[in-house]
Write a protein that holds these residues in place. Sequence first.
Motif, short mmCIF file in Angstrom:
data_model
loop_
_atom_site.label_atom_id
_atom_site.label_comp_id
_atom_site.label_asym_id
_atom_site.label_seq_id
_atom_site.Cartn_x
_atom_site.Cartn_y
_atom_site.Cartn_z
N ALA A 1 0.71 -1.23 0.13
CA ALA A 1 -0.06 0.19 -0.06
C ALA A 1 0.86 1.21 0.06
N GLU A 2 2.00 1.31 0.68
CA GLU A 2 2.85 2.41 0.88
C GLU A 2 3.57 2.53 -0.52
N ALA A 3 4.00 1.62 -1.19
CA ALA A 3 4.57 1.81 -2.55
C ALA A 3 3.58 2.21 -3.44
N ALA A 4 2.45 1.81 -3.35
CA ALA A 4 1.34 2.12 -4.28
C ALA A 4 1.11 3.65 -3.93
N SER A 5 1.13 4.18 -2.75
CA SER A 5 0.95 5.78 -2.60
C SER A 5 2.10 6.50 -3.20
#
Length: 328
Positions: free
Chosen positions: A225-229
């Motif tokens: 999720a953080e990488a996608a953000s």
Amino acid sequence: MGDPAGISPELAAKLLALSEVRESADIVVFGDRRILDEGARVAGVDPAIETVDEAQLAASPRGRSVFVDLENLAVEDVTPKEATLAGGQFATGNFRKALQLAAAGRADAVFFTPFNKKAMRLAYPNYDDEIRFINDVLGRSGPASEFNVLGQLWNARVTSHIPLSGVAAAITREAILRSLTLADRAMRDAGFQRPRIAVAGLNPHAGDDGNFGREEIDVIEPAVAEAASRGIVCEGPFPSDTVFLRAKAGVFDAVLTMYHDQGQIAMKLMGFDRGVTLLGGFPFPICTPAHGTAYDIAGQGIANIGASREAILLAARMGREARMRAAA
């Protein structure tokens, strides 16, 4: 040139005899001409490459390929099909010269025929893998990783050459983020506009909602999720026994696996004779075939050149594109 006791000499000779390889780049080969000529004899080819010594290399103009004869191993000093100190010294010496040439800005990419890890350790006791050796030669400690490439499908990994017993402890949010960031950058350098990365789980059935482990819930999913953000196109975690089916079908461009064999087995089953290992995260691309030294068939002239051909052509293409980006 890689380990002299296996198929590396005949692979080097076969590659240099291919017109498409010679036309892809100005190639500088480091090794011993006697070893290359023996590989050519075994393979039944004529590499037809000019030989220079190291002092002549600086004056060698672009537009031609040359073999730099380091005179660092006689044929009679090779023990066929055996990992030896002499073989390791030959391979590490050649690799060091190639890395130094690229680090000095005089080469755009590095390619090597297969190494034998035991022989490399005999010659260089600090040797864990190629990444450790490259970092030592270049005097750097930045993030780097192995990528397996099969056509347009890539495999990245969070952990690599560590015992399986230590994998779970090494799967951290930071490690996954670092691996996703490095994979995204390496794939963009290779020509992908927006690489789509699937992330495999660690446990069977990606943990089955916590029934078989909580790494997917507590670590992997938040990292994805953080990488996608941050703009990385990634999804997961997916069960590792089915994620490669979706990637093979074209849904994803890459799969990030949690440990070495989780991805290696899938990639080698799909294309052992075409698989490439790319060492990414360095100032220049470094490529090699994904297979090893094949001691069992050394000296028979039957080594398949497919993976080596794919690897050197990828190195040439990535080096060429990096040069173009730098000039833009």
